[in-house]
Design a protein around this motif. Sequence first.
Motif, PDB file in Angstrom:
ATOM      1  N   ARG A  49       1.557  39.826  10.414  1.00 16.37           N
ATOM      2  CA  ARG A  49       2.308  38.784  11.113  1.00 16.37           C
ATOM      3  C   ARG A  49       1.882  38.742  12.581  1.00 16.37           C
ATOM      4  NH1 ARG A  49       6.918  36.478  13.521  1.00 16.37           N
ATOM      5  NH2 ARG A  49       6.893  38.123  15.086  1.00 16.37           N
ATOM      6  N   GLY A  50       1.655  37.554  13.089  1.00 16.11           N
ATOM      7  CA  GLY A  50       1.245  37.467  14.480  1.00 16.11           C
ATOM      8  C   GLY A  50       1.115  36.023  14.897  1.00 16.11           C
ATOM      9  N   PRO A  51       0.765  35.809  16.177  1.00 12.70           N
ATOM     10  CA  PRO A  51       0.649  34.446  16.694  1.00 12.70           C
ATOM     11  C   PRO A  51      -0.392  33.645  15.917  1.00 12.70           C
ATOM     12  CG  PRO A  51       0.528  36.056  18.472  1.00 12.70           C
ATOM     13  CD  PRO A  51       0.463  36.821  17.186  1.00 12.70           C
ATOM     14  N   ILE A  52      -0.192  32.334  15.845  1.00 16.92           N
ATOM     15  CA  ILE A  52      -1.183  31.474  15.202  1.00 16.92           C
ATOM     16  C   ILE A  52      -1.810  30.587  16.282  1.00 16.92           C
ATOM     17  CG2 ILE A  52      -0.259  31.424  12.847  1.00 16.92           C
ATOM     18  CD1 ILE A  52       1.292  28.937  13.598  1.00 16.92           C
ATOM     19  N   ALA A  53      -3.098  30.346  16.144  1.00 18.92           N
ATOM     20  CA  ALA A  53      -3.791  29.497  17.119  1.00 18.92           C
ATOM     21  C   ALA A  53      -3.603  28.038  16.713  1.00 18.92           C
ATOM     22  CB  ALA A  53      -5.270  29.849  17.143  1.00 18.92           C
ATOM     23  N   ALA A  82       9.040  36.540   7.040  1.00 27.12           N
ATOM     24  CA  ALA A  82      10.199  37.188   6.428  1.00 27.12           C
ATOM     25  C   ALA A  82      10.980  37.943   7.495  1.00 27.12           C
ATOM     26  CB  ALA A  82       9.739  38.147   5.334  1.00 27.12           C
ATOM     27  N   SER A  83      12.292  37.973   7.320  1.00 25.76           N
ATOM     28  CA  SER A  83      13.165  38.545   8.338  1.00 25.76           C
ATOM     29  C   SER A  83      14.319  39.286   7.661  1.00 25.76           C
ATOM     30  CB  SER A  83      13.702  37.383   9.193  1.00 25.76           C
ATOM     31  OG  SER A  83      14.653  37.819  10.114  1.00 25.76           O
ATOM     32  N   PRO A  84      14.426  40.594   7.908  1.00 21.96           N
ATOM     33  CA  PRO A  84      15.563  41.308   7.318  1.00 21.96           C
ATOM     34  C   PRO A  84      16.864  40.726   7.862  1.00 21.96           C
ATOM     35  CG  PRO A  84      14.351  42.720   8.855  1.00 21.96           C
ATOM     36  CD  PRO A  84      13.595  41.439   8.780  1.00 21.96           C
ATOM     37  N   ALA A  85      17.832  40.479   6.976  1.00 21.98           N
ATOM     38  CA  ALA A  85      19.035  39.747   7.404  1.00 21.98           C
ATOM     39  C   ALA A  85      20.308  40.481   7.008  1.00 21.98           C
ATOM     40  CB  ALA A  85      19.036  38.355   6.790  1.00 21.98           C
ATOM     41  N   PRO A 112      20.389  44.588  11.242  1.00 25.25           N
ATOM     42  CA  PRO A 112      19.393  43.508  11.307  1.00 25.25           C
ATOM     43  C   PRO A 112      19.878  42.219  11.964  1.00 25.25           C
ATOM     44  CG  PRO A 112      20.241  43.742   9.070  1.00 25.25           C
ATOM     45  CD  PRO A 112      20.836  44.859   9.866  1.00 25.25           C
ATOM     46  N   GLY A 113      21.193  41.925  11.915  1.00 26.41           N
ATOM     47  CA  GLY A 113      21.660  40.631  12.419  1.00 26.41           C
ATOM     48  C   GLY A 113      21.010  39.517  11.622  1.00 26.41           C
ATOM     49  N   PHE A 114      20.787  38.366  12.282  1.00 33.47           N
ATOM     50  CA  PHE A 114      20.093  37.285  11.579  1.00 33.47           C
ATOM     51  C   PHE A 114      18.999  36.691  12.454  1.00 33.47           C
ATOM     52  CE2 PHE A 114      19.061  33.019  10.371  1.00 33.47           C
ATOM     53  CZ  PHE A 114      18.889  33.135   9.003  1.00 33.47           C
ATOM     54  N   GLY A 115      17.774  36.700  11.926  1.00 30.44           N
ATOM     55  CA  GLY A 115      16.705  35.902  12.524  1.00 30.44           C
ATOM     56  C   GLY A 115      15.998  36.475  13.735  1.00 30.44           C
ATOM     57  N   SER A 116      16.320  37.715  14.129  1.00 28.06           N
ATOM     58  CA  SER A 116      15.688  38.256  15.345  1.00 28.06           C
ATOM     59  C   SER A 116      14.584  39.251  15.056  1.00 28.06           C
ATOM     60  CB  SER A 116      16.715  38.982  16.211  1.00 28.06           C
ATOM     61  OG  SER A 116      17.881  38.264  16.301  1.00 28.06           O
ATOM     62  N   HIS A 117      14.512  39.750  13.847  1.00 28.49           N
ATOM     63  CA  HIS A 117      13.517  40.779  13.519  1.00 28.49           C
ATOM     64  C   HIS A 117      12.653  40.281  12.371  1.00 28.49           C
ATOM     65  CE1 HIS A 117      15.661  43.549  16.102  1.00 28.49           C
ATOM     66  NE2 HIS A 117      16.785  43.168  15.517  1.00 28.49           N
ATOM     67  N   PHE A 118      11.402  40.712  12.394  1.00 36.52           N
ATOM     68  CA  PHE A 118      10.467  40.206  11.391  1.00 36.52           C
ATOM     69  C   PHE A 118       9.677  41.348  10.770  1.00 36.52           C
ATOM     70  CE2 PHE A 118      11.451  37.049  14.551  1.00 36.52           C
ATOM     71  CZ  PHE A 118      11.925  36.027  13.744  1.00 36.52           C
ATOM     72  N   THR A 119       9.169  41.071   9.582  1.00 37.02           N
ATOM     73  CA  THR A 119       8.449  42.092   8.825  1.00 37.02           C
ATOM     74  C   THR A 119       7.004  42.193   9.324  1.00 37.02           C
ATOM     75  OG1 THR A 119       7.773  40.462   7.213  1.00 37.02           O
ATOM     76  CG2 THR A 119       9.859  41.609   6.775  1.00 37.02           C
ATOM     77  N   ASP A 120       6.203  42.951   8.600  1.00 36.46           N
ATOM     78  CA  ASP A 120       4.818  43.176   9.022  1.00 36.46           C
ATOM     79  C   ASP A 120       3.868  42.038   8.654  1.00 36.46           C
ATOM     80  OD1 ASP A 120       5.104  45.763  10.154  1.00 36.46           O
ATOM     81  OD2 ASP A 120       5.218  46.628   8.143  1.00 36.46           O
ATOM     82  N   HIS A 121       4.225  41.247   7.645  1.00 38.23           N
ATOM     83  CA  HIS A 121       3.238  40.302   7.099  1.00 38.23           C
ATOM     84  C   HIS A 121       3.654  38.841   7.209  1.00 38.23           C
ATOM     85  CE1 HIS A 121       2.268  44.154   5.137  1.00 38.23           C
ATOM     86  NE2 HIS A 121       1.023  43.733   5.324  1.00 38.23           N
ATOM     87  N   MET A 122       2.702  37.984   6.947  1.00 38.84           N
ATOM     88  CA  MET A 122       2.989  36.565   6.752  1.00 38.84           C
ATOM     89  C   MET A 122       1.963  36.008   5.757  1.00 38.84           C
ATOM     90  SD  MET A 122       1.712  34.862  10.329  1.00 38.84           S
ATOM     91  CE  MET A 122       0.013  34.872  10.879  1.00 38.84           C
ATOM     92  N   ILE A 123       2.364  34.935   5.108  1.00 38.11           N
ATOM     93  CA  ILE A 123       1.452  34.227   4.201  1.00 38.11           C
ATOM     94  C   ILE A 123       0.956  32.994   4.937  1.00 38.11           C
ATOM     95  CG2 ILE A 123       1.310  32.921   2.026  1.00 38.11           C
ATOM     96  CD1 ILE A 123       1.948  35.805   1.430  1.00 38.11           C
TER      97      ILE A 123
END
Length: 365
Positions: A61-65, A172-175, A32-43
């Motif tokens: 998880r996706g872009p925000i307008a 969220a990001s696996p680390a 995973p390293g740090f900070g480069s990969h993200f999960t499926d969701h966001m709040i």
Amino acid sequence: MATIAAERLTFTRLPHPAPASADARAAVLANPGFGSHFTDHMIVIDWSEGRGWHDAVIAPRGPIALDPAAAVLHYAQEIFEGLKAYRQADGGIALFRPEANAARFNASATRLAMPRLPEDIFVEAVKQIVAADKDWFPPVEGGSLYLRPFMIATEAFLGVRPAKEYKFIIIASPAGNYFKSGAPAVSLWVSEYTRAAPGGTGAAKCGGNYAASLVPTAEAFARGHDQVLFLDAAEHKWIEELGGMNLFFVMADGSIVTPPLTGTILPGITRESLIALARDEGLTVREERYSLGQWRDDTTSGQLVETFACGTAAVVTPVGKVCGEDGEFTIGSGGPGQLTGKLKARLVAIQRGEAPDPHGWVMKL
Ligand code: PLP
Ligand code: COI
């Protein structure tokens, strides 16, 4: 400003059209390293003057307008947090001191003229994303799910005043390890730049502090170092902290020194936890000013035997070498020290549910 309890703010789970496949996820989690990969969701939770906090969603998880006039894009009205969820020895999941992050988030919000988010909503939101992304824990040594709550000013308005609309978001990001180098100890570059001044925002976790640290950080990297070290603004003499970590100094007599919280450094939750753990061990911890010159002299004389950096992302990381315009020095053997290793092991064992939790820091989910 409306306050609202978590039980009265309903989180709506939006359907996810295309979550990562099990194979794609496994490939990420293996390294995973740090900070480069993200999960499926966001709040996402919105705030506006009059309505307060509303419309809490667990979204794909996706872009925000954002309107191009959104205040965050112009005046950097933004704050964030960093905390981790840990897979426990018994297979469960736990958070480490999320209420402390919630409290610091609100301290940052106050300093940046942003609305406070009730702490129970902060913690509930963290729990919701961890539950939604529970399959994203890396099974690697030291792995965790890093959570990044943040708040941005979204109001479209170019006058300089606190905005009237905000979004609170958690991604969220696996680390795995923060430092890519995997070196046993890190090397620091003492910057001529200043990170924070008295009366400024140094104690707040706001993006602007990190923006100001990027030139010094790039300088440190270009010279082959892992992190930048900042000294105080007034005398350029007293040690403050690193770009993203607090510092501890271990003396030959077993006592420990760490810079005091005078308003210019981030009050790290790892810092506070390690102070408590060291005191549990019967060690003396002094929160007092320590100068770069003294550090160099104490290292040379053998008075100082170890130095370590700490933070959520970095956990506990030994410092091996210090370089600046005036020369360089090596700490101890240049590798990890004994007490550093012991305190790290104590902290990590508590976080992972492998040791008793005498301070009540672990929140099992
Ligand atoms: N100092 C700075 C500037 C940081 O960015 C961090 C990381 O969050 C820390 C210290 C350590 O804080 P914590 O232990 O709460 O992660
Ligand atoms: C953290 O440790 O959570 C931080 O926010 C530090 C950041 C520089 C990665």
